[in-house]
Design a protein around this motif. Structure first.
Motif, PDB file in Angstrom:
ATOM      1  N   THR A  77      -1.759   9.750 -10.633  1.00 51.31           N
ATOM      2  CA  THR A  77      -0.423  10.255 -10.941  1.00 51.31           C
ATOM      3  C   THR A  77       0.585   9.151 -11.210  1.00 51.31           C
ATOM      4  O   THR A  77       0.641   8.158 -10.483  1.00 51.31           O
ATOM      5  CB  THR A  77       0.105  11.161  -9.813  1.00 51.31           C
ATOM      6  N   GLN A  79       4.767   8.334 -11.449  1.00 47.21           N
ATOM      7  CA  GLN A  79       5.904   8.782 -10.648  1.00 47.21           C
ATOM      8  C   GLN A  79       7.070   9.049 -11.577  1.00 47.21           C
ATOM      9  O   GLN A  79       7.525   8.155 -12.278  1.00 47.21           O
ATOM     10  CB  GLN A  79       6.276   7.715  -9.621  1.00 47.21           C
ATOM     11  N   SER A  83       8.759  11.693  -7.809  1.00 46.44           N
ATOM     12  CA  SER A  83       7.681  12.601  -7.425  1.00 46.44           C
ATOM     13  C   SER A  83       6.601  12.591  -8.505  1.00 46.44           C
ATOM     14  O   SER A  83       6.675  11.819  -9.458  1.00 46.44           O
ATOM     15  CB  SER A  83       8.226  14.019  -7.225  1.00 46.44           C
ATOM     16  N   TYR A  84       5.624  13.464  -8.335  1.00 47.57           N
ATOM     17  CA  TYR A  84       4.578  13.575  -9.357  1.00 47.57           C
ATOM     18  C   TYR A  84       5.046  14.555 -10.434  1.00 47.57           C
ATOM     19  O   TYR A  84       5.952  15.356 -10.212  1.00 47.57           O
ATOM     20  CB  TYR A  84       3.235  13.974  -8.735  1.00 47.57           C
ATOM     21  N   THR A 115       1.954   2.374 -12.338  1.00 49.03           N
ATOM     22  CA  THR A 115       3.276   2.408 -12.950  1.00 49.03           C
ATOM     23  C   THR A 115       3.616   1.031 -13.497  1.00 49.03           C
ATOM     24  O   THR A 115       3.174   0.015 -12.938  1.00 49.03           O
ATOM     25  CB  THR A 115       4.349   2.835 -11.921  1.00 49.03           C
ATOM     26  N   SER A 119       7.183   0.411  -7.806  1.00 50.49           N
ATOM     27  CA  SER A 119       7.030   1.342  -6.686  1.00 50.49           C
ATOM     28  C   SER A 119       5.588   1.676  -6.362  1.00 50.49           C
ATOM     29  O   SER A 119       5.298   2.217  -5.303  1.00 50.49           O
ATOM     30  CB  SER A 119       7.770   2.643  -6.980  1.00 50.49           C
ATOM     31  N   THR A 121       3.905   4.060  -7.345  1.00 56.65           N
ATOM     32  CA  THR A 121       3.816   5.529  -7.282  1.00 56.65           C
ATOM     33  C   THR A 121       3.755   6.059  -5.848  1.00 56.65           C
ATOM     34  O   THR A 121       3.235   7.135  -5.597  1.00 56.65           O
ATOM     35  CB  THR A 121       2.615   6.084  -8.105  1.00 56.65           C
ATOM     36  N   GLN A 123       6.043   7.385  -3.743  1.00 58.37           N
ATOM     37  CA  GLN A 123       6.660   8.695  -3.480  1.00 58.37           C
ATOM     38  C   GLN A 123       5.853   9.825  -4.124  1.00 58.37           C
ATOM     39  O   GLN A 123       5.647  10.873  -3.524  1.00 58.37           O
ATOM     40  CB  GLN A 123       8.099   8.733  -3.994  1.00 58.37           C
ATOM     41  N   ALA A 124       5.384   9.604  -5.349  1.00 57.68           N
ATOM     42  CA  ALA A 124       4.586  10.626  -6.031  1.00 57.68           C
ATOM     43  C   ALA A 124       3.316  10.925  -5.241  1.00 57.68           C
ATOM     44  O   ALA A 124       2.942  12.085  -5.060  1.00 57.68           O
ATOM     45  CB  ALA A 124       4.235  10.168  -7.445  1.00 57.68           C
ATOM     46  N   GLN A 125       2.669   9.883  -4.758  1.00 58.70           N
ATOM     47  CA  GLN A 125       1.433  10.077  -4.002  1.00 58.70           C
ATOM     48  C   GLN A 125       1.695  10.801  -2.680  1.00 58.70           C
ATOM     49  O   GLN A 125       0.916  11.673  -2.276  1.00 58.70           O
ATOM     50  CB  GLN A 125       0.732   8.743  -3.757  1.00 58.70           C
TER      51      GLN A 125
END
Length: 186
Positions: A77, A79, A83-84, A115, A119, A121, A123-125
């Motif tokens: 994913t 970000q 988020s995702y 990314t 970051s 990713t 927060q997405a994770q």
């Protein structure tokens, strides 16, 4: 002879040249002979709407069949806005529908992300992990694969050249997923 384990790769980005798709492609090169890989292309799946879930759209049934036949789902994913992506949430929503026909419940899943930013990713994770846990999917806590500065890690052909530390983490995550999937299949 036992059947090989199967991984279904699901990318949160629908872009053809996505670094997260490339991260899934990299996993294919790390798989042992007894593990098969299949990419889940959900780019033609409609936005979820209960009005169209019966009969299940053909594109939705295809992705449901792919994840049902897999032992492991590997999510990659990006970000977006902390988020995702919404399209990934849409695909997951369809995988759990119609009611009583959840194609991903009880599966083993891994989450990776890349990314161009810094970051990794994270927060997405974390958000994706929370949703998957809510759906009864087993996601190992460690190791985590969060690639920052992804564009700087591509070779002339656009393939990932992960640093050794990241590459080792990725292999360790895949090994952990194999172990969890083998235990589930016993």
């Amino acid at each position: 002879m036992e059947r090989p384990l199967k991984i279904a790769g699901v990318c949160g980005s629908l872009r053809q040249d996505s670094v997260n798709k490339k991260l899934l492609d990299l996993a294919k090169t790390m798989l042992p002979d007894n593990v098969e890989y299949e990419y889940v292309d959900y780019s033609d799946v409609p936005v979820f709407n209960e009005d169209i879930e019966q009969p299940v759209p053909e594109s939705v049934q295809r992705i449901k069949n792919q994840v049902e036949s897999a032992d492991i789902i590997l999510f990659a994913t990006p970000q977006y806005n902390g988020s995702y992506p919404g399209n990934l949430k849409n695909a997951i929503d369809w995988m759990t529908r119609p009611g009583g026909d959840n194609s991903i419940f009880g599966k083993v899943a891994g989450i990776v992300g890349a990314t161009p930013g810094q970051s990794g990713t994270m927060q997405a994770q974390l958000h994706l992990r929370e949703v998957l846990s809510h759906l009864g999917i087993q996601v190992p806590a460690q190791p985590r694969v969060m690639v920052s500065g992804a564009y700087d890690m591509l070779d002339e052909e656009g393939n990932f050249l992960l640093p050794e530390v990241e590459s080792n983490n990725y292999r360790k995550l895949l090994d952990e997923l194999y172990k969890l999937a083998e235990v589930k299949s016993m």
